[in-house]
Design an enzyme around this catalytic site. Structure first.
Site, PDB file in Angstrom:
ATOM      1  CG  ASP A 157      -5.263  -2.865 -10.584  1.00 18.97           C
ATOM      2  OD1 ASP A 157      -5.551  -1.647 -10.607  1.00 18.97           O
ATOM      3  OD2 ASP A 157      -4.586  -3.381  -9.689  1.00 18.97           O
ATOM      4  CB  ILE A 158     -10.043   0.001 -10.531  1.00 18.34           C
ATOM      5  CG1 ILE A 158      -9.272   0.307  -9.261  1.00 18.34           C
ATOM      6  CG2 ILE A 158     -11.176  -0.968 -10.284  1.00 18.34           C
ATOM      7  CD1 ILE A 158     -10.073   1.071  -8.219  1.00 18.34           C
ATOM      8  CG  ASN A 204       3.690  -5.302  -4.327  1.00 20.45           C
ATOM      9  OD1 ASN A 204       4.763  -5.507  -4.867  1.00 20.45           O
ATOM     10  ND2 ASN A 204       2.732  -4.602  -4.901  1.00 20.45           N
ATOM     11  CD  GLU A 213      -0.477   1.020  -2.931  1.00 22.83           C
ATOM     12  OE1 GLU A 213      -1.558   0.964  -3.544  1.00 22.83           O
ATOM     13  OE2 GLU A 213       0.460   1.751  -3.270  1.00 22.83           O
ATOM     14  CB  VAL A 214      -5.103  -4.303  -0.668  1.00 18.06           C
ATOM     15  CG1 VAL A 214      -6.374  -4.973  -0.172  1.00 18.06           C
ATOM     16  CG2 VAL A 214      -5.436  -3.099  -1.541  1.00 18.06           C
ATOM     17  CG  HIS A 257      -3.221  -8.198  -3.945  1.00 20.04           C
ATOM     18  ND1 HIS A 257      -3.076  -7.806  -2.635  1.00 20.04           N
ATOM     19  CD2 HIS A 257      -2.655  -7.227  -4.697  1.00 20.04           C
ATOM     20  CE1 HIS A 257      -2.456  -6.644  -2.588  1.00 20.04           C
ATOM     21  NE2 HIS A 257      -2.178  -6.271  -3.839  1.00 20.04           N
ATOM     22  CG  HIS A 301      -0.330  -6.932  -8.861  1.00 20.14           C
ATOM     23  ND1 HIS A 301      -1.123  -5.819  -9.001  1.00 20.14           N
ATOM     24  CD2 HIS A 301       0.071  -6.956  -7.560  1.00 20.14           C
ATOM     25  CE1 HIS A 301      -1.207  -5.185  -7.844  1.00 20.14           C
ATOM     26  NE2 HIS A 301      -0.491  -5.856  -6.951  1.00 20.14           N
TER      27      HIS A 301
END
Length: 125
Positions: free
Chosen positions: A39-40, A97, A105-106, A110, A112
């Site tokens: 993750d950035i 999420n 958010e995306v 995905h 995490h």
């Protein structure tokens, strides 16, 4: 801004661009089913994102439309990444999420993977 997991897939999302090679990532793992990368904006000493290679908005979308092969490959990839990184013994957290209340958010499924320190309670009280 959180997204609606029932919306159609948006090919302009950042993870779709990463999958197409338009945006670089610090890759951890890749196979036919999944891509994993750092993750950035890490929220723990280790913060890896794992995404399926298919066009799925959320966990609900993936579980409803994904093939058995895609689902098994993705789930196995998440476990393999955690095992190979040595997170199993000390522990780690998985988080996916979904939707606005889940603060997704995306608009691409995905997971995490958080590790590297005691992570505390799951939700603030």
């Amino acid at each position: 801004m959180p997204i609606d997991p029932t919306l159609p897939y948006n090919d302009d999302n950042i993870f779709a661009k990463i999958l197409r090679g338009e945006i670089p990532c610090k890759k951890v793992y890749e196979d036919d089913s999944a891509l994993a990368f750092h993750d950035i904006n890490p929220q723990a000493p280790t913060h890896i994102l794992v995404i399926p290679k298919g066009r799925y908005v959320s966990w609900d979308d993936f579980s409803a439309r994904g093939s058995d092969r895609e689902i098994a490959g993705f789930v196995r990839a998440v476990g393999l990444i955690a095992r190979e990184a040595g997170y199993v013994e000390s522990g780690y957290r998985l988080l996916a999420n979904v939707g606005q209340d889940g603060h997704q958010e995306v608009p691409h499924l995905h997971v995490h993977i958080f590790a590297g320190r005691p992570l505390g309670p799951m939700l603030a009280r």
